[in-house]
Design an enzyme around this catalytic site. Structure first.
Site, PDB file in Angstrom:
ATOM      1  N   TRP A 135      -0.277   3.788  13.035  1.00 50.98           N
ATOM      2  CA  TRP A 135      -0.130   3.912  11.678  1.00 50.98           C
ATOM      3  C   TRP A 135      -1.096   5.214  10.950  1.00 50.98           C
ATOM      4  O   TRP A 135      -2.232   5.017  11.413  1.00 50.98           O
ATOM      5  CB  TRP A 135      -0.687   2.552  11.157  1.00 50.98           C
ATOM      6  CG  TRP A 135      -0.314   2.626   9.464  1.00 50.98           C
ATOM      7  CD1 TRP A 135      -1.272   2.988   8.409  1.00 50.98           C
ATOM      8  CD2 TRP A 135       1.065   2.665   8.800  1.00 50.98           C
ATOM      9  NE1 TRP A 135      -0.520   2.934   7.274  1.00 50.98           N
ATOM     10  CE2 TRP A 135       0.689   2.562   7.303  1.00 50.98           C
ATOM     11  CE3 TRP A 135       2.312   2.008   9.186  1.00 50.98           C
ATOM     12  CZ2 TRP A 135       1.798   2.324   6.511  1.00 50.98           C
ATOM     13  CZ3 TRP A 135       3.240   1.923   8.405  1.00 50.98           C
ATOM     14  CH2 TRP A 135       3.163   2.113   6.947  1.00 50.98           C
ATOM     15  N   GLU A 158       0.799  -1.677  14.219  1.00 55.75           N
ATOM     16  CA  GLU A 158      -0.065  -0.629  13.211  1.00 55.75           C
ATOM     17  C   GLU A 158      -1.643  -0.741  13.913  1.00 55.75           C
ATOM     18  O   GLU A 158      -2.095  -1.728  14.063  1.00 55.75           O
ATOM     19  CB  GLU A 158      -0.117  -1.265  11.925  1.00 55.75           C
ATOM     20  CG  GLU A 158       1.112  -0.833  11.021  1.00 55.75           C
ATOM     21  CD  GLU A 158       0.886  -1.147   9.456  1.00 55.75           C
ATOM     22  OE1 GLU A 158      -0.358  -1.199   9.075  1.00 55.75           O
ATOM     23  OE2 GLU A 158       2.051  -1.446   8.743  1.00 55.75           O
ATOM     24  N   LYS A 198      -4.037   7.972   6.983  1.00 54.03           N
ATOM     25  CA  LYS A 198      -3.808   7.569   8.423  1.00 54.03           C
ATOM     26  C   LYS A 198      -2.948   8.323   8.962  1.00 54.03           C
ATOM     27  O   LYS A 198      -2.801   8.091  10.020  1.00 54.03           O
ATOM     28  CB  LYS A 198      -3.924   6.010   8.493  1.00 54.03           C
ATOM     29  CG  LYS A 198      -4.997   5.152   7.723  1.00 54.03           C
ATOM     30  CD  LYS A 198      -4.981   3.810   8.278  1.00 54.03           C
ATOM     31  CE  LYS A 198      -6.012   3.008   7.504  1.00 54.03           C
ATOM     32  NZ  LYS A 198      -5.956   2.771   6.180  1.00 54.03           N
ATOM     33  N   ASP A 207       1.068  -1.043   0.040  1.00 57.22           N
ATOM     34  CA  ASP A 207       0.109   0.079   0.000  1.00 57.22           C
ATOM     35  C   ASP A 207       0.850   1.034  -0.006  1.00 57.22           C
ATOM     36  O   ASP A 207       0.712   2.193   0.863  1.00 57.22           O
ATOM     37  CB  ASP A 207      -1.106  -0.072   1.205  1.00 57.22           C
ATOM     38  CG  ASP A 207      -1.933   1.174   1.247  1.00 57.22           C
ATOM     39  OD1 ASP A 207      -2.396   1.507   0.437  1.00 57.22           O
ATOM     40  OD2 ASP A 207      -1.967   1.730   2.591  1.00 57.22           O
ATOM     41  N   ASN A 214      -0.432  -5.906  13.134  1.00 56.67           N
ATOM     42  CA  ASN A 214      -1.170  -4.792  12.709  1.00 56.67           C
ATOM     43  C   ASN A 214      -2.562  -5.092  12.797  1.00 56.67           C
ATOM     44  O   ASN A 214      -3.046  -6.084  12.048  1.00 56.67           O
ATOM     45  CB  ASN A 214      -0.843  -4.448  11.288  1.00 56.67           C
ATOM     46  CG  ASN A 214       0.741  -4.264  11.154  1.00 56.67           C
ATOM     47  OD1 ASN A 214       1.404  -3.940  12.050  1.00 56.67           O
ATOM     48  ND2 ASN A 214       1.181  -4.410  10.036  1.00 56.67           N
ATOM     49  N   TYR A 229     -11.180  -1.664   8.861  1.00 59.04           N
ATOM     50  CA  TYR A 229     -11.584  -2.478   7.649  1.00 59.04           C
ATOM     51  C   TYR A 229     -12.367  -3.584   7.792  1.00 59.04           C
ATOM     52  O   TYR A 229     -13.268  -3.956   6.872  1.00 59.04           O
ATOM     53  CB  TYR A 229     -10.357  -3.031   7.221  1.00 59.04           C
ATOM     54  CG  TYR A 229      -9.214  -2.332   6.504  1.00 59.04           C
ATOM     55  CD1 TYR A 229      -9.447  -1.725   5.505  1.00 59.04           C
ATOM     56  CD2 TYR A 229      -7.993  -2.111   7.223  1.00 59.04           C
ATOM     57  CE1 TYR A 229      -8.551  -0.830   4.898  1.00 59.04           C
ATOM     58  CE2 TYR A 229      -7.085  -1.334   6.690  1.00 59.04           C
ATOM     59  CZ  TYR A 229      -7.466  -0.480   5.442  1.00 59.04           C
ATOM     60  OH  TYR A 229      -6.530   0.282   4.894  1.00 59.04           O
ATOM     61  N   ASN A 256       6.899  -7.561   6.441  1.00 59.05           N
ATOM     62  CA  ASN A 256       5.429  -7.107   6.708  1.00 59.05           C
ATOM     63  C   ASN A 256       4.231  -7.721   6.142  1.00 59.05           C
ATOM     64  O   ASN A 256       4.259  -7.799   5.031  1.00 59.05           O
ATOM     65  CB  ASN A 256       5.346  -5.456   6.558  1.00 59.05           C
ATOM     66  CG  ASN A 256       4.130  -4.907   7.007  1.00 59.05           C
ATOM     67  OD1 ASN A 256       3.816  -4.860   8.092  1.00 59.05           O
ATOM     68  ND2 ASN A 256       3.095  -4.578   5.933  1.00 59.05           N
ATOM     69  N   GLU A 257       3.402  -8.258   7.258  1.00 62.01           N
ATOM     70  CA  GLU A 257       2.265  -8.807   6.834  1.00 62.01           C
ATOM     71  C   GLU A 257       2.286  -9.861   5.362  1.00 62.01           C
ATOM     72  O   GLU A 257       1.346  -9.877   4.738  1.00 62.01           O
ATOM     73  CB  GLU A 257       1.202  -7.723   6.514  1.00 62.01           C
ATOM     74  CG  GLU A 257       1.026  -7.078   7.649  1.00 62.01           C
ATOM     75  CD  GLU A 257      -0.379  -5.852   7.264  1.00 62.01           C
ATOM     76  OE1 GLU A 257      -0.807  -6.106   6.170  1.00 62.01           O
ATOM     77  OE2 GLU A 257      -0.669  -5.236   8.135  1.00 62.01           O
ATOM     78  N   TYR A 290      -6.857  -3.524  12.517  1.00 64.47           N
ATOM     79  CA  TYR A 290      -7.615  -2.456  12.045  1.00 64.47           C
ATOM     80  C   TYR A 290      -8.963  -2.486  12.681  1.00 64.47           C
ATOM     81  O   TYR A 290      -9.995  -2.453  11.677  1.00 64.47           O
ATOM     82  CB  TYR A 290      -7.558  -1.980  10.537  1.00 64.47           C
ATOM     83  CG  TYR A 290      -5.984  -1.601  10.247  1.00 64.47           C
ATOM     84  CD1 TYR A 290      -5.781  -0.130  10.220  1.00 64.47           C
ATOM     85  CD2 TYR A 290      -5.049  -2.453   9.927  1.00 64.47           C
ATOM     86  CE1 TYR A 290      -4.675   0.430  10.126  1.00 64.47           C
ATOM     87  CE2 TYR A 290      -3.596  -1.742   9.765  1.00 64.47           C
ATOM     88  CZ  TYR A 290      -3.513  -0.399   9.783  1.00 64.47           C
ATOM     89  OH  TYR A 290      -2.217   0.130   9.554  1.00 64.47           O
TER      90      TYR A 290
HETATM   91  C1  GCB Z   1      -1.283  -2.523   6.783  1.00 64.35           C
HETATM   92  C2  GCB Z   1      -0.015  -2.482   5.847  1.00 64.35           C
HETATM   93  C3  GCB Z   1       0.238  -0.751   5.456  1.00 64.35           C
HETATM   94  C4  GCB Z   1      -1.041  -0.083   5.110  1.00 64.35           C
HETATM   95  C5  GCB Z   1      -2.205  -0.193   6.031  1.00 64.35           C
HETATM   96  C6  GCB Z   1      -3.361   0.583   5.839  1.00 64.35           C
HETATM   97  O1  GCB Z   1      -1.486  -3.195   7.167  1.00 64.35           O
HETATM   98  O2  GCB Z   1       0.868  -2.787   6.781  1.00 64.35           O
HETATM   99  O3  GCB Z   1       1.341  -0.669   4.653  1.00 64.35           O
HETATM  100  O4  GCB Z   1      -0.765   1.009   4.373  1.00 64.35           O
HETATM  101  O5  GCB Z   1      -2.472  -1.431   6.478  1.00 64.35           O
HETATM  102  O6  GCB Z   1      -3.310   1.447   5.949  1.00 64.35           O
HETATM  103  O7  GCB Z   1      -4.248  -0.174   4.912  1.00 64.35           O
END
Ligand code: GCB
Length: 593
Positions: free
Chosen positions: A551, A506, A570, A169, A468, A474, A413-414, A470
């Site tokens: 993040w 994150e 973000k 991303d 990470n 999401y 990462n991820e 959200y």
């Molecule tokens: C994540 C990623 C990061 C993205 C973020 C997002 O999990 O590690 O690179 O920018 O989410 O904002 O979706």
């Protein structure tokens, strides 16, 4: 690889500035040997910078393949008898270099330096033409991975179109992103130095090992920040003990000057290499992370090297502003999400006393939302990718090993670390990392789970679990009330399952500066504040949580898509580095921690 600092025996000529640039629209330059003579029909292009945002030409911005850079310089006439090394801080993602039309070197991997001695190719006083082929293509054997797709549906496209697909991303900026330097050394020179520091009561210990090319005695001296001699040693390998040493601590930096000298009796031929060294230790157990034996709590951000106009080109002004903003926020750390940052940045982190989680460019190794598509299969991320990933870890450690700010390596990462083949893949990479540096903990940042179909198969190999999440973004979008339950529930399961300290690397919400609402709705400043507050509240209850990285530090550019309104929003700061309201709330929290 050592950074080219100036010294009594070493001169540095910075080749940053305006270079000549040519788009290779049909990717024929290599075949047509464009490097053999000066490039024709060029446009000016700054170095260091990404080329993508520099013109109004969409063909340049969206090009998939090669572009060419060229400039001339004069080989300093005072460098007779010396080595002259041409060094690129980074060329994204692949660079091949010619000197006066003769092949010099090439390097794969967009975020690490490479260099070669050119003294045999040009005499002091000569004008030298340097030509660079820069390629931005991502495939399954590069880091990050990607795929070039040919759109050829005759019902939709007049002629086939090549597009670069990638699964991470942030915008695929390319170009010569970091300074290009020409530096001299004597023929006998210090090729490498490695220091490992230790603490014994009030004394600091610096263990060192040097690699020297040529012959000569090695001498080492350490001076304190005021310039007073603090210790000396003789020999290529040894130990210096400094009684009543001042230690390097988070937010309380203290740096010694460490000098290696190699040469015979003739002082004029002696090579001198000086770098800064911070005396500190790093360790981890199943609940805590320690610097100098004291537990630390990571307060900070995931970040990007990202700026308007310059893209990912090193911008020292941006970085000084960012370090000042981090200090203003009472942050003590950041992660180099999602690739190694410029060496100049780590020097600043050493100075500011900021802890760095140093990450490899293994990002976007997943089809997170497509259950049927796997990443770790022979036709995608495979043994060849793993071999490259290992070499990137070796190069990264070789470059950053002496920075006190670097306290942990992140191998990626991820990735879809729930796939069967991901476990042996990462075992290989983690083993390689530990072998290259036994002194620092290793992590991998995960978006997997401690249970179920997407259960993490790598976490047990790590020292620290980094995740990470959200919640209320999401998934369960807009449902702030589920956040606390979900954080408490999932984090507790991570600890029960793997028994390692955990950093939330994150969490965050896209926020358009200036949008407001109460009760909060998504994309407003109030929503960002409220989401982060609720995550933080639960972190405070869980004693195995050893850090919070929001993040992201600032808004940044991404590829175009329906979920991104001119980039990822973000940021706690806008892309121009103005604070959103959340900055003040978090600053107040971190002040008390
Ligand atoms: C994540 C990623 C990061 C993205 C973020 C997002 O999990 O590690 O690179 O920018 O989410 O904002 O979706």
């Amino acid at each position: 690889m050592l950074y080219p600092y100036e010294s009594r025996s070493r001169e540095v000529k910075d080749l940053s500035g305006v270079w000549r640039f040519k788009l290779d629209a049909d990717n024929v330059g290599l075949q047509e040997k464009w490097y053999e003579k000066p490039l024709e029909d060029t446009i000016p292009m700054p170095v260091p910078a990404s080329y993508n945002d520099m013109t109004q030409d969409v063909r340049i911005r969206d090009h998939v393949g090669d572009v060419w850079y060229e400039r001339t310089f004069i080989m300093p006439s005072t460098w007779a008898g010396k080595r002259a090394v041409l060094r690129f801080g980074s060329v994204t993602h692949f660079g091949r270099v010619w000197i006066n039309g003769t092949y010099l070197m090439e390097h794969k991997g967009g975020y690490l330096p490479f260099e070669a001695d050119i003294s045999g190719m040009a005499a002091p006083g000569d004008e030298v033409r340097v030509t660079v082929q820069v390629n931005n293509v991502l495939d399954y054997q590069t880091l990050p991975p990607g795929e070039v797709e040919i759109l050829d549906d005759p019902y939709k496209y007049e002629k086939p179109i090549r597009v670069q697909r990638y699964f991470h991303d942030f915008y695929n900026y390319a170009g010569i992103h970091r300074p290009v330097k020409l530096y001299s050394t004597p023929q006998n020179y210090v090729k490498d130095v490695r220091v490992v520091t230790d603490i014994d009561g009030k004394a600091g210990i610096i263990r060192y090992e040097t690699e020297v090319c040529g012959s000569g005695q090695v001498r080492v001296e350490v001076r304190d920040a005021a310039g007073a001699l603090a210790g000396t040693a003789e020999g290529g390998k040894g130990e210096i003990r400094i009684e009543n040493a001042v230690f390097w601590k988070p937010m309380e930096s203290y740096l010694y000057r460490f000098t290696v000298m190699v040469g015979q009796d003739d002082k004029a031929q002696e090579d001198v290499y000086t770098m800064k060294v911070g005396i500190r230790t790093v360790s981890v157990d199943n609940r805590r992370f320690y610097v100098n034996g004291e537990p630390v709590y990571f307060k900070g951000f995931g970040k990007h090297e990202d700026m308007d106009i310059k893209g990912k080109g090193l911008d020292q002004a941006m970085w000084i502003k960012d370090f000042n903003l981090m200090s203003w926020m009472n942050a003590n750390s950041f992660r180099t999400s999602h690739y190694p940052y410029a060496e100049e940045v780590l020097d600043l982190a050493d100075e500011y006393g900021i802890l760095v989680i140093d990450e490899s460019p293994a990002v976007g190794m997943t089809f997170f939302n497509d259950e049927n598509k796997r990443m770790f299969v022979p036709e995608r991320v495979n043994d060849q990718t793993q071999a490259f990933h290992k070499s990137v870890m070796r190069e990264l450690i070789s470059r950053d090993k002496n920075h006190p700010c670097v306290v942990m390596w992140s191998v990626g990462n991820e990735p879809s670390c729930w796939e069967e083949a991901a476990a042996p893949y990462f075992k290989g990479v983690i083993d390689e990392t530990r072998a290259a540096d036994p002194t620092r903990p290793v992590t991998m940042v995960s978006c997997a789970f401690p249970y179920g179909k997407k259960k993490d198969k790598v976490a047990q190999m790590l020292d620290v679990v980094c995740i990470n999440k959200y919640y209320s973004w999401y998934e369960d979008s807009g449902m702030l009330d589920v956040v606390e339950y979900q954080v408490r529930k999932e984090l507790s399961l991570w600890y029960e399952e793997y028994g390692k300290p955990l950093i939330m690397t994150e969490y965050g919400a896209d926020t358009i500066a200036g949008y407001h609402s109460d009760p909060p709705v998504m994309f407003t400043e109030e929503y960002q504040i409220e989401m982060i507050r609720r995550f933080n509240k639960v972190f405070d209850e869980l004693d195995f949580v050893i850090g919070e990285h929001i993040w992201a530090f600032a808004d940044f550019a991404t590829k175009q898509g329906t979920t991104r309104v001119i980039g990822n929003k973000k940021g706690v700061f806008t892309r121009e580095r103005n604070p959103k309201s959340v900055a003040f709330a978090v600053k107040a929290r971190w002040e008390l921690m």
